[in-house]
Design a protein around this motif. Structure first.
Motif, PDB file in Angstrom:
ATOM      1  N   ALA A 264       0.838  -1.201   0.000  1.00 45.25           N
ATOM      2  CA  ALA A 264       0.000   0.000   0.000  1.00 45.25           C
ATOM      3  C   ALA A 264       0.875   1.254   0.000  1.00 45.25           C
ATOM      4  CB  ALA A 264      -0.922   0.001   1.215  1.00 45.25           C
ATOM      5  N   SER A 265       0.317   2.355  -0.483  1.00 40.42           N
ATOM      6  CA  SER A 265       1.036   3.628  -0.514  1.00 40.42           C
ATOM      7  C   SER A 265       0.967   4.305   0.846  1.00 40.42           C
ATOM      8  CB  SER A 265       0.440   4.551  -1.573  1.00 40.42           C
ATOM      9  OG  SER A 265       0.557   3.991  -2.858  1.00 40.42           O
ATOM     10  N   LEU A 266       2.104   4.800   1.314  1.00 37.48           N
ATOM     11  CA  LEU A 266       2.159   5.520   2.587  1.00 37.48           C
ATOM     12  C   LEU A 266       1.964   7.005   2.318  1.00 37.48           C
ATOM     13  CD1 LEU A 266       2.696   5.353   5.641  1.00 37.48           C
ATOM     14  CD2 LEU A 266       5.125   5.637   5.139  1.00 37.48           C
ATOM     15  N   LEU A 267       0.883   7.575   2.838  1.00 37.91           N
ATOM     16  CA  LEU A 267       0.562   8.979   2.604  1.00 37.91           C
ATOM     17  C   LEU A 267       0.681   9.772   3.900  1.00 37.91           C
ATOM     18  CD1 LEU A 267      -2.626   8.760   0.328  1.00 37.91           C
ATOM     19  CD2 LEU A 267      -0.227   8.866  -0.362  1.00 37.91           C
ATOM     20  N   SER A 268       1.533  10.784   3.871  1.00 40.07           N
ATOM     21  CA  SER A 268       1.618  11.712   4.996  1.00 40.07           C
ATOM     22  C   SER A 268       0.516  12.744   4.807  1.00 40.07           C
ATOM     23  CB  SER A 268       2.991  12.391   5.027  1.00 40.07           C
ATOM     24  OG  SER A 268       3.063  13.296   6.114  1.00 40.07           O
ATOM     25  N   MET A 269      -0.532  12.626   5.610  1.00 39.05           N
ATOM     26  CA  MET A 269      -1.703  13.494   5.474  1.00 39.05           C
ATOM     27  C   MET A 269      -1.478  14.786   6.256  1.00 39.05           C
ATOM     28  SD  MET A 269      -3.704  11.656   3.558  1.00 39.05           S
ATOM     29  CE  MET A 269      -5.467  11.973   3.733  1.00 39.05           C
ATOM     30  N   PRO A 270      -1.704  15.936   5.637  1.00 38.35           N
ATOM     31  CA  PRO A 270      -1.451  17.204   6.336  1.00 38.35           C
ATOM     32  C   PRO A 270      -2.394  17.410   7.515  1.00 38.35           C
ATOM     33  CG  PRO A 270      -2.637  17.597   4.294  1.00 38.35           C
ATOM     34  CD  PRO A 270      -2.264  16.141   4.303  1.00 38.35           C
ATOM     35  N   ASP A 271      -1.921  18.140   8.504  1.00 36.10           N
ATOM     36  CA  ASP A 271      -2.784  18.518   9.629  1.00 36.10           C
ATOM     37  C   ASP A 271      -3.077  20.013   9.601  1.00 36.10           C
ATOM     38  OD1 ASP A 271      -0.277  19.420  10.256  1.00 36.10           O
ATOM     39  OD2 ASP A 271      -0.342  18.812  12.352  1.00 36.10           O
ATOM     40  N   ALA A 272      -2.448  20.711   8.661  1.00 42.53           N
ATOM     41  CA  ALA A 272      -2.663  22.144   8.483  1.00 42.53           C
ATOM     42  C   ALA A 272      -1.914  22.560   7.227  1.00 42.53           C
ATOM     43  CB  ALA A 272      -2.192  22.942   9.698  1.00 42.53           C
ATOM     44  N   HIS A 273      -2.005  23.840   6.910  1.00 43.14           N
ATOM     45  CA  HIS A 273      -1.348  24.391   5.726  1.00 43.14           C
ATOM     46  C   HIS A 273      -0.700  25.705   6.133  1.00 43.14           C
ATOM     47  CE1 HIS A 273      -0.438  24.904   1.577  1.00 43.14           C
ATOM     48  NE2 HIS A 273      -1.358  25.801   1.308  1.00 43.14           N
ATOM     49  N   GLU A 274       0.410  26.050   5.489  1.00 41.69           N
ATOM     50  CA  GLU A 274       1.161  27.237   5.896  1.00 41.69           C
ATOM     51  C   GLU A 274       0.435  28.545   5.589  1.00 41.69           C
ATOM     52  OE1 GLU A 274       3.734  27.386   7.689  1.00 41.69           O
ATOM     53  OE2 GLU A 274       4.733  25.427   7.533  1.00 41.69           O
ATOM     54  N   VAL A 275      -0.469  28.545   4.621  1.00 43.56           N
ATOM     55  CA  VAL A 275      -1.179  29.768   4.254  1.00 43.56           C
ATOM     56  C   VAL A 275      -2.113  30.187   5.389  1.00 43.56           C
ATOM     57  CG1 VAL A 275      -2.789  30.811   2.609  1.00 43.56           C
ATOM     58  CG2 VAL A 275      -1.038  29.208   1.810  1.00 43.56           C
ATOM     59  N   LYS A 276      -2.158  31.474   5.683  1.00 46.67           N
ATOM     60  CA  LYS A 276      -2.964  31.952   6.799  1.00 46.67           C
ATOM     61  C   LYS A 276      -4.407  32.231   6.378  1.00 46.67           C
ATOM     62  CE  LYS A 276       0.930  34.045   9.270  1.00 46.67           C
ATOM     63  NZ  LYS A 276       1.485  35.294   9.853  1.00 46.67           N
ATOM     64  N   GLY A 277      -5.293  32.309   7.363  1.00 49.12           N
ATOM     65  CA  GLY A 277      -6.656  32.741   7.142  1.00 49.12           C
ATOM     66  C   GLY A 277      -7.540  31.699   6.493  1.00 49.12           C
ATOM     67  N   SER A 278      -8.698  32.150   5.996  1.00 48.28           N
ATOM     68  CA  SER A 278      -9.692  31.241   5.435  1.00 48.28           C
ATOM     69  C   SER A 278      -9.137  30.449   4.269  1.00 48.28           C
ATOM     70  CB  SER A 278     -10.932  32.029   5.002  1.00 48.28           C
ATOM     71  OG  SER A 278     -10.598  32.993   4.019  1.00 48.28           O
ATOM     72  N   GLU A 279      -8.331  31.085   3.436  1.00 48.85           N
ATOM     73  CA  GLU A 279      -7.769  30.376   2.287  1.00 48.85           C
ATOM     74  C   GLU A 279      -6.856  29.247   2.746  1.00 48.85           C
ATOM     75  OE1 GLU A 279      -8.796  30.723  -0.771  1.00 48.85           O
ATOM     76  OE2 GLU A 279     -10.145  32.273   0.012  1.00 48.85           O
ATOM     77  N   GLY A 280      -6.140  29.460   3.828  1.00 43.06           N
ATOM     78  CA  GLY A 280      -5.264  28.416   4.350  1.00 43.06           C
ATOM     79  C   GLY A 280      -6.041  27.196   4.792  1.00 43.06           C
ATOM     80  N   TYR A 281      -7.150  27.409   5.506  1.00 41.53           N
ATOM     81  CA  TYR A 281      -7.956  26.271   5.973  1.00 41.53           C
ATOM     82  C   TYR A 281      -8.613  25.548   4.802  1.00 41.53           C
ATOM     83  CZ  TYR A 281     -11.346  23.524   8.606  1.00 41.53           C
ATOM     84  OH  TYR A 281     -12.083  22.484   9.125  1.00 41.53           O
ATOM     85  N   ILE A 282      -9.154  26.294   3.864  1.00 41.48           N
ATOM     86  CA  ILE A 282      -9.811  25.678   2.710  1.00 41.48           C
ATOM     87  C   ILE A 282      -8.800  24.903   1.870  1.00 41.48           C
ATOM     88  CG2 ILE A 282     -10.936  26.216   0.510  1.00 41.48           C
ATOM     89  CD1 ILE A 282     -12.425  28.471   2.089  1.00 41.48           C
ATOM     90  N   GLN A 283      -7.625  25.464   1.660  1.00 46.66           N
ATOM     91  CA  GLN A 283      -6.588  24.759   0.905  1.00 46.66           C
ATOM     92  C   GLN A 283      -6.125  23.508   1.642  1.00 46.66           C
ATOM     93  OE1 GLN A 283      -3.398  27.365  -0.388  1.00 46.66           O
ATOM     94  NE2 GLN A 283      -4.861  28.954  -0.979  1.00 46.66           N
ATOM     95  N   PHE A 284      -6.068  23.581   2.959  1.00 48.90           N
ATOM     96  CA  PHE A 284      -5.684  22.420   3.766  1.00 48.90           C
ATOM     97  C   PHE A 284      -6.685  21.276   3.589  1.00 48.90           C
ATOM     98  CE2 PHE A 284      -7.117  20.973   8.126  1.00 48.90           C
ATOM     99  CZ  PHE A 284      -6.356  19.811   8.138  1.00 48.90           C
TER     100      PHE A 284
END
Length: 295
Positions: A264-284
């Motif tokens: 199986a493929s090992l995927l490191s799933m993000p817990d957040a994104h570096e971009v700040k604000g609403s766009e950061g959460y949506i992109q995450f």
């Protein structure tokens, strides 16, 4: 022009018109900071205590973090004991009565959502469980939107002058998250099963109906035995699991070994994104969805 008038004019030129005081918000985790910033907008300043990719259970209590708390109007935490190992000592050092638990300046996101995974009769033999429930609610965009709406009400309580702005931003943010969820959900109508390191992604997997058929950790915080790993590899092969999900801070030798043995493929799933604000959460959230979909 009199001396007084000249002095006033000089001061006005040196110091432009001062806007209203910002609401000072401290969020424990990056994704929470993004939700808070989406709601606060230009009316608030958001500081975040943990870094992207850092284990939220273990954040070193640095003096700079206590200084952020000392000047905060509101502290926004995940709740359900997630930050219990490091946040209370920082609150004590900060000596800011306004952000202590049970005050209007302390807000737990978990207090306004339907919590999954609450357990009764917990003891140490069950591992490092959270008896009140799974604290990783921000991985579900719908619960993220619910928290944003409630957070706007709390901001409005502390800063009534900007209440309408907070609520309008929260409503727009929530609409975008609901719309994104509606667009992505059909893509997982026939999702293949996955294996996760532990139950961190439960809110995400249940929201998008992605079946999770096993965990690399047999119990939270307990190292898997060879027998457990052998059994897990058999499950992966028997059920056609293609993905192993791990947090950025659990991307170690055990997870790599399971991937190697199972194919199986090992995927490191993000817990957040570096971009700040609403766009950061949506992109995450979109990053999570893209990885889960194999994009």
């Amino acid at each position: 022009m009199t001396f007084i008038k000249r002095s006033i004019l000089t001061l006005c030129l040196l110091f432009p018109a001062i806007s209203h005081a910002e609401l000072h918000i401290v969020a424990t985790l990056p994704a929470l900071g993004q939700i808070a910033a989406a709601v606060a907008g230009e009316d608030g300043e958001v500081r975040v205590l943990a870094r992207v990719g850092q284990d939220p259970h273990f954040v070193p209590p640095k003096p700079t973090l206590a200084r952020h708390l000392a000047r905060a109007d509101l502290l926004f935490s995940a709740g359900l004991g997630l930050e219990m190992g490091w946040l209370p000592p920082l609150i004590e050092v900060a000596r800011n009565q306004a952000i202590r638990p049970e005050t209007s300046g302390y807000f737990e996101g978990a207090s306004v959502i339907e919590v999954l995974g609450a357990k009764a009769g917990v003891d140490r033999s069950m591992g490092d469980v959270h008896p009140e429930g799974n604290p990783h609610w921000w991985l579900d965009p719908i619960r993220g939107s619910q928290v944003a709406i409630a957070l706007a009400d709390r901001f409005a309580m502390i800063d009534p002058e900007n209440a309408d702005s907070y609520r309008q931003r929260a409503a727009v943010f929530a609409f975008r998250l609901h719309d994104m969820t509606a667009v992505w959900k059909p893509r997982f109508s026939n999702a293949l099963p996955v294996v996760s390191y532990h139950e961190s992604y439960r809110y995400f997997s249940e929201r998008f109906a992605i079946p999770v058929v096993g965990f690399i950790e047999p119990k939270p915080g307990v190292e898997p035995s060879p027998a457990h790993l052998d059994s897990l590899v058999s499950i992966v092969k028997a059920k056609g699991v293609k993905q192993l999900w791990v947090e950025p801070y659990h991307h170690g030798r055990v997870a790599k070994r399971v991937a190697q043995l199972s194919g199986a493929s090992l995927l490191s799933m993000p817990d957040a994104h570096e971009v700040k604000g609403s766009e950061g959460y949506i992109q995450f959230i979109e990053m999570l969805l893209q990885k889960a979909a194999g994009d």
